[in-house]
Design a protein around this motif. Structure first.
Motif, PDB file in Angstrom:
ATOM      1  N   HIS A  33       0.858  -1.189   0.000  1.00 16.51           N
ATOM      2  CA  HIS A  33       0.000   0.000   0.000  1.00 16.51           C
ATOM      3  C   HIS A  33       0.891   1.235   0.000  1.00 16.51           C
ATOM      4  N   PRO A  34       0.765   2.130  -0.996  1.00 21.50           N
ATOM      5  CA  PRO A  34       1.727   3.230  -1.137  1.00 21.50           C
ATOM      6  C   PRO A  34       1.754   4.204   0.037  1.00 21.50           C
ATOM      7  N   VAL A  35       0.606   4.483   0.654  1.00 21.38           N
ATOM      8  CA  VAL A  35       0.566   5.450   1.755  1.00 21.38           C
ATOM      9  C   VAL A  35       1.238   4.850   2.990  1.00 21.38           C
ATOM     10  N   PHE A  36       0.858   3.630   3.335  1.00 20.10           N
ATOM     11  CA  PHE A  36       1.443   2.961   4.501  1.00 20.10           C
ATOM     12  C   PHE A  36       2.949   2.791   4.321  1.00 20.10           C
ATOM     13  N   ASP A  37       3.369   2.295   3.159  1.00 20.65           N
ATOM     14  CA  ASP A  37       4.788   2.024   2.945  1.00 20.65           C
ATOM     15  C   ASP A  37       5.618   3.310   2.928  1.00 20.65           C
ATOM     16  N   ALA A  59       6.067  -3.290  15.197  1.00 20.05           N
ATOM     17  CA  ALA A  59       4.681  -2.838  15.051  1.00 20.05           C
ATOM     18  C   ALA A  59       4.249  -2.900  13.592  1.00 20.05           C
ATOM     19  N   VAL A  60       5.147  -2.520  12.681  1.00 19.71           N
ATOM     20  CA  VAL A  60       4.845  -2.614  11.246  1.00 19.71           C
ATOM     21  C   VAL A  60       4.597  -4.057  10.853  1.00 19.71           C
ATOM     22  N   ARG A  61       5.448  -4.935  11.341  1.00 23.41           N
ATOM     23  CA  ARG A  61       5.316  -6.358  10.999  1.00 23.41           C
ATOM     24  C   ARG A  61       3.977  -6.903  11.468  1.00 23.41           C
ATOM     25  N   ARG A  62       3.546  -6.522  12.652  1.00 20.63           N
ATOM     26  CA  ARG A  62       2.263  -7.016  13.151  1.00 20.63           C
ATOM     27  C   ARG A  62       1.110  -6.548  12.268  1.00 20.63           C
ATOM     28  N   GLU A  65       1.307  -8.483   8.852  1.00 22.34           N
ATOM     29  CA  GLU A  65       1.105  -9.929   8.947  1.00 22.34           C
ATOM     30  C   GLU A  65      -0.127 -10.319   9.755  1.00 22.34           C
ATOM     31  N   ASP A  66      -0.930  -9.339  10.136  1.00 18.61           N
ATOM     32  CA  ASP A  66      -2.163  -9.610  10.885  1.00 18.61           C
ATOM     33  C   ASP A  66      -3.074 -10.552  10.089  1.00 18.61           C
ATOM     34  N   ARG A  67      -3.363 -11.720  10.639  1.00 13.35           N
ATOM     35  CA  ARG A  67      -4.173 -12.705   9.909  1.00 13.35           C
ATOM     36  C   ARG A  67      -5.608 -12.246   9.718  1.00 13.35           C
ATOM     37  N   GLN A  68      -6.107 -11.454  10.664  1.00 15.80           N
ATOM     38  CA  GLN A  68      -7.495 -11.011  10.577  1.00 15.80           C
ATOM     39  C   GLN A  68      -7.666  -9.848   9.600  1.00 15.80           C
ATOM     40  N   ALA A  69      -6.711  -8.907   9.625  1.00 20.53           N
ATOM     41  CA  ALA A  69      -6.851  -7.721   8.770  1.00 20.53           C
ATOM     42  C   ALA A  69      -5.471  -7.229   8.341  1.00 20.53           C
ATOM     43  N   PRO A  70      -4.769  -7.972   7.501  1.00 23.34           N
ATOM     44  CA  PRO A  70      -3.429  -7.541   7.082  1.00 23.34           C
ATOM     45  C   PRO A  70      -3.478  -6.294   6.213  1.00 23.34           C
ATOM     46  N   VAL A  71      -2.496  -5.404   6.414  1.00 26.02           N
ATOM     47  CA  VAL A  71      -2.386  -4.232   5.556  1.00 26.02           C
ATOM     48  C   VAL A  71      -1.769  -4.668   4.234  1.00 26.02           C
ATOM     49  N   ASN A  72      -2.456  -4.363   3.150  1.00 28.43           N
ATOM     50  CA  ASN A  72      -1.944  -4.689   1.823  1.00 28.43           C
ATOM     51  C   ASN A  72      -2.441  -3.665   0.818  1.00 28.43           C
ATOM     52  N   ALA A  73      -2.132  -3.903  -0.445  1.00 30.91           N
ATOM     53  CA  ALA A  73      -2.467  -2.931  -1.482  1.00 30.91           C
ATOM     54  C   ALA A  73      -3.957  -2.678  -1.602  1.00 30.91           C
ATOM     55  N   ASP A  74      -4.773  -3.635  -1.181  1.00 27.43           N
ATOM     56  CA  ASP A  74      -6.228  -3.515  -1.320  1.00 27.43           C
ATOM     57  C   ASP A  74      -6.923  -3.083  -0.037  1.00 27.43           C
ATOM     58  N   SER A  75      -6.143  -2.729   0.989  1.00 29.26           N
ATOM     59  CA  SER A  75      -6.750  -2.368   2.271  1.00 29.26           C
ATOM     60  C   SER A  75      -7.621  -1.118   2.139  1.00 29.26           C
ATOM     61  N   PRO A  76      -8.787  -1.111   2.769  1.00 23.66           N
ATOM     62  CA  PRO A  76      -9.632   0.089   2.732  1.00 23.66           C
ATOM     63  C   PRO A  76      -8.980   1.232   3.497  1.00 23.66           C
ATOM     64  N   LEU A 358       2.291  12.662   2.028  1.00 30.21           N
ATOM     65  CA  LEU A 358       2.162  11.259   1.658  1.00 30.21           C
ATOM     66  C   LEU A 358       1.436  11.140   0.312  1.00 30.21           C
ATOM     67  N   PRO A 359       1.460   9.963  -0.322  1.00 30.70           N
ATOM     68  CA  PRO A 359       0.866   9.814  -1.657  1.00 30.70           C
ATOM     69  C   PRO A 359      -0.607  10.175  -1.769  1.00 30.70           C
TER      70      PRO A 359
END
Length: 418
Positions: A33-37, A59-62, A65-76, A358-359
């Motif tokens: 995710h461009p904003v988070f990264d 904290a970033v890793r958690r 890698e959060d199984r319930q709601a991982p931060v990724n490119a498609d995160s709301p 940020l982006p």
């Protein structure tokens, strides 16, 4: 090489590798995710305290890698907001946070840090990069689903309309209050703000003019407009509210009020340091503490021009959690010289910050330098304690200000002794 020598050499080399490993291994995972990264990368590159980065990376890793709601490119958007807030909180530092353009803080910080974001300023605020928003000259705090007016900028539309600190904001033009959206495209018009002044009482409709507000000039006007005199026991007690030191003209407005304005004849002064932002020069308190005599420059026409001002009469200062950054240095300097402080402990927010775009055009404020007073005095996380402790509860205060009243009473006592 004998075995025992080799073992000692290998052991020493291993210790060196282990000692160096944390700095080399601090490589946070990317989310896509461009904003988070980008926020993560800025912290890794710019944050002032490298010793806190290991905790930050964890904290970033958690979050990634959060199984319930991982931060990724498609995160709301809501997930990204929460994740960035969480990782920044792990740093446990002032002057560190993310601000979006739906809040007043965004615009005020953009004006304060306009030099730092100069490469984006014209794009963010077309056409000329002048930071401004449509508003009514107040700030509010949100909690438990309710908005309460926390700051009413002196001389602004809300102050002129009679809105008071502590008022609950129920609606604006029939819709829920939003700091920016409630007034968008309404500059030059009036809005109906519905407030509740006391719990359980009938709502009060207030008509307020919406203006195009430029943050730093708005603060300067508020400082100038706050200056007033109050008579107590035959003494004239002056009051002025130093909303921020970040505006170039902040201390000039104070000096003008003292030397030529409504405070010229004051017997004593209540200086309100309960600000919105700190900033400014670290020697601002010299107006009240400096030993250099005041002087004026006089031209051929006989007109005098202020060159410097020094206030020699009694001072009492007001502080609270809004007294932060440069205003904390101000408060510390006053206390060190025996000037009484009234209120509650200051914010303990004394680091040097900078801002980055940020982006998604939100702002990341980041602590980039430590701040030390004298040889080893740090106010970060500690703040400055008042000499006279006076709590203040905001909701439904109806404009009552027990801290200000206590400061005026302290000044009355000081003048009565002299």
């Amino acid at each position: 090489m004998p075995n025992n020598v080799f073992r000692r050499f290998a052991g020493a080399l291993l210790l060196l590798i282990i000692a160096a490993a944390p700095a080399q291994a601090l490589s946070p995972p990317r989310s896509g995710h461009p904003v988070f990264d980008r926020a993560v990368q800025l912290v890794m590159d710019k944050f002032y305290d490298a010793s806190k980065l290991e905790r930050f990376v964890e904290a970033v890793r958690r979050e990634v890698e959060d199984r319930q709601a991982p931060v990724n490119a498609d995160s709301p958007e809501s997930r990204i907001d929460a994740a960035i807030s969480t990782i920044l909180d792990s740093l446990q530092a002032s002057h560190t946070g993310r601000f979006r353009p739906d809040g007043i803080d965004y615009f005020e910080l953009a004006d304060i840090f306009r030099y730092g974001i100069r490469g984006d300023i014209r794009r963010l605020f077309p056409p000329d990069g002048e930071v401004a928003y449509a508003g009514i000259g107040l700030a509010a705090r949100h909690g438990n689903g309710l908005w309460f007016v926390s700051d009413v900028y002196d001389g602004g539309p809300a102050a002129r309309a009679g809105i008071l600190a502590g008022d609950e904001i129920l609606s604006v033009d029939g819709a829920p209050y939003r700091e920016i959206e409630s007034f968008r495209d309404k500059a030059g018009k009036t809005v109906e703000v519905i407030v509740r002044r006391r719990p359980g009482t009938e709502p009060i409709p207030v008509r307020v003019a919406v203006e195009r507000l430029r943050p730093l000039p708005t603060f300067e006007k508020a400082i100038e407009s706050s200056a007033r005199l109050e008579e107590r026991d035959g003494h004239e007690i002056g009051y002025i509210h130093l909303w921020t030191l970040a505006s170039p003209g902040s201390m000039e407005k104070v000096a003008e009020a003292l030397a030529e304005g409504p405070l010229k004849e004051a017997d004593g002064l209540v200086l309100d340091l309960r600000g919105r932002w700190g900033g400014g020069r670290s020697d601002a308190a010299e107006l009240f503490l400096g030993g250099v005599p005041p002087f004026r420059l006089i031209g051929r026409d006989g007109e005098a021009m202020l060159a410097n001002v020094r206030w020699k009469r009694p001072v009492v200062a007001l502080i609270d959690e809004g007294t932060r950054s440069g205003l904390e240095v101000f408060a510390y300097a006053l206390k060190a010289k025996g000037i009484p402080l009234v209120g509650i402990r200051t914010a303990g927010a004394l680091l040097a910050g900078s801002a980055y775009v940020l982006p998604d055009d939100s702002l990341l404020e980041l602590a980039v330098c430590d701040a030390v007073i004298g040889e080893d005095i740090r106010l970060e996380g500690r703040g400055v304690q008042p000499d006279i402790s006076v709590p203040f509860t905001l909701p439904y205060a109806a404009g009552q200000d027990p801290q200000r009243e206590a400061a005026i009473e302290e000044m009355r006592r000081i003048l009565a002794r002299d």
